[in-house]
Design a protein around this motif. Sequence first.
Motif, PDB file in Angstrom:
ATOM      1  N   LEU A   1      -2.272  -2.637   3.411  1.00 17.36           N
ATOM      2  CA  LEU A   1      -2.706  -3.590   2.398  1.00 17.36           C
ATOM      3  C   LEU A   1      -3.212  -4.600   3.523  1.00 17.36           C
ATOM      4  CD1 LEU A   1      -0.055  -4.061  -0.512  1.00 17.36           C
ATOM      5  CD2 LEU A   1      -2.114  -2.497  -0.168  1.00 17.36           C
TER       6      LEU A   1
ATOM      7  N   THR B   1      -7.480 -10.032   1.507  1.00 16.80           N
ATOM      8  CA  THR B   1      -8.844 -10.407   0.844  1.00 16.80           C
ATOM      9  C   THR B   1      -9.803 -10.490   2.185  1.00 16.80           C
ATOM     10  OG1 THR B   1      -7.846 -11.199  -1.036  1.00 16.80           O
ATOM     11  CG2 THR B   1     -10.266 -12.061  -0.407  1.00 16.80           C
TER      12      THR B   1
ATOM     13  N   ASN C   1      -6.374  -0.767   2.334  1.00 17.24           N
ATOM     14  CA  ASN C   1      -6.648  -1.329   1.123  1.00 17.24           C
ATOM     15  C   ASN C   1      -7.216  -2.575   1.446  1.00 17.24           C
ATOM     16  OD1 ASN C   1      -5.453  -3.080  -1.389  1.00 17.24           O
ATOM     17  ND2 ASN C   1      -6.660  -1.142  -1.806  1.00 17.24           N
TER      18      ASN C   1
ATOM     19  N   THR D   1      -9.534  -6.209  -0.490  1.00 14.98           N
ATOM     20  CA  THR D   1     -10.055  -6.927  -1.870  1.00 14.98           C
ATOM     21  C   THR D   1     -11.322  -7.750  -1.262  1.00 14.98           C
ATOM     22  OG1 THR D   1      -7.951  -6.986  -2.844  1.00 14.98           O
ATOM     23  CG2 THR D   1      -9.585  -8.256  -3.738  1.00 14.98           C
TER      24      THR D   1
ATOM     25  N   GLY E   1      -6.010   0.845  -5.597  1.00 16.64           N
ATOM     26  CA  GLY E   1      -5.058   0.681  -4.611  1.00 16.64           C
ATOM     27  C   GLY E   1      -4.812   2.081  -3.668  1.00 16.64           C
TER      28      GLY E   1
ATOM     29  N   ASN F   1     -11.009  -4.234  -5.835  1.00 10.23           N
ATOM     30  CA  ASN F   1     -10.318  -3.856  -4.976  1.00 10.23           C
ATOM     31  C   ASN F   1     -10.446  -2.566  -4.424  1.00 10.23           C
ATOM     32  OD1 ASN F   1      -6.981  -2.354  -4.615  1.00 10.23           O
ATOM     33  ND2 ASN F   1      -7.358  -4.233  -3.798  1.00 10.23           N
TER      34      ASN F   1
ATOM     35  N   THR G   1     -10.094   1.077  -1.489  1.00  6.75           N
ATOM     36  CA  THR G   1      -9.319   1.813  -0.133  1.00  6.75           C
ATOM     37  C   THR G   1     -10.319   2.551   0.428  1.00  6.75           C
ATOM     38  OG1 THR G   1      -7.450   1.704  -1.771  1.00  6.75           O
ATOM     39  CG2 THR G   1      -7.342   3.320   0.107  1.00  6.75           C
TER      40      THR G   1
END
Length: 208
Positions: A42, A45, A72, A74, A108, A161, A163
């Motif tokens: 993760l 953003t 991942n 955003t 995600g 979002n 990936t």
Amino acid sequence: MPASRILALLAALALPLGSVQALTWDETINGDLSDDGNAPTLVGTLDSGSNLFSGTMGALGGGPTMDADVWNFTIAAGYYLTGINLVDYSAQSGSLTNNSFMAIASGGTINMSDPSNHLSNALWGYGQDGFGNTYVDLLALLDAGPEFGGIGFNGPLPAGNYTFWIQEGADQINYSIDFVTAPVPVPEPGGLLLLGVAGLWSLRRRRR
């Protein structure tokens, strides 16, 4: 004024006005990116402008284990992804003809065994454009896809979002990829006025 406050003030004044630290992920600093599509790294953003991801993947150390990189991210509301640019790509073997694999999916996770839910996927690499340039527009390749089954998309990616997964199956690859975001353009006030006038004219014609 205490000396520490003076030093802090001088340091602040030395910073360029309006400067923003773009999101970056460098595997040599931030650690290895995940190789699991169900548990991607993760990264948060994306900032407006450039967001650089650098690492190594593929046959690391020449061994049989193939390291994928999956992360991942955003895109904030009011922004969209306007580019995924290949800034650097080099193979341990020295080959200029490698074709690595990449894929992107909404949400995600990304399925690494079934491409049917990929937004897109494609092959990418140093010589992808046929001229050996490293500044290849990967978003355009994905936009033209998917090559191996998937949903497909058109144009810049909107807020949401996502990936992203990259994989090399026969070589060790060092790479740097720049994800570029920009604010969604807001119509000029004059343009909105024209749209309003056109709408009223159309309504008036329908009532006749």
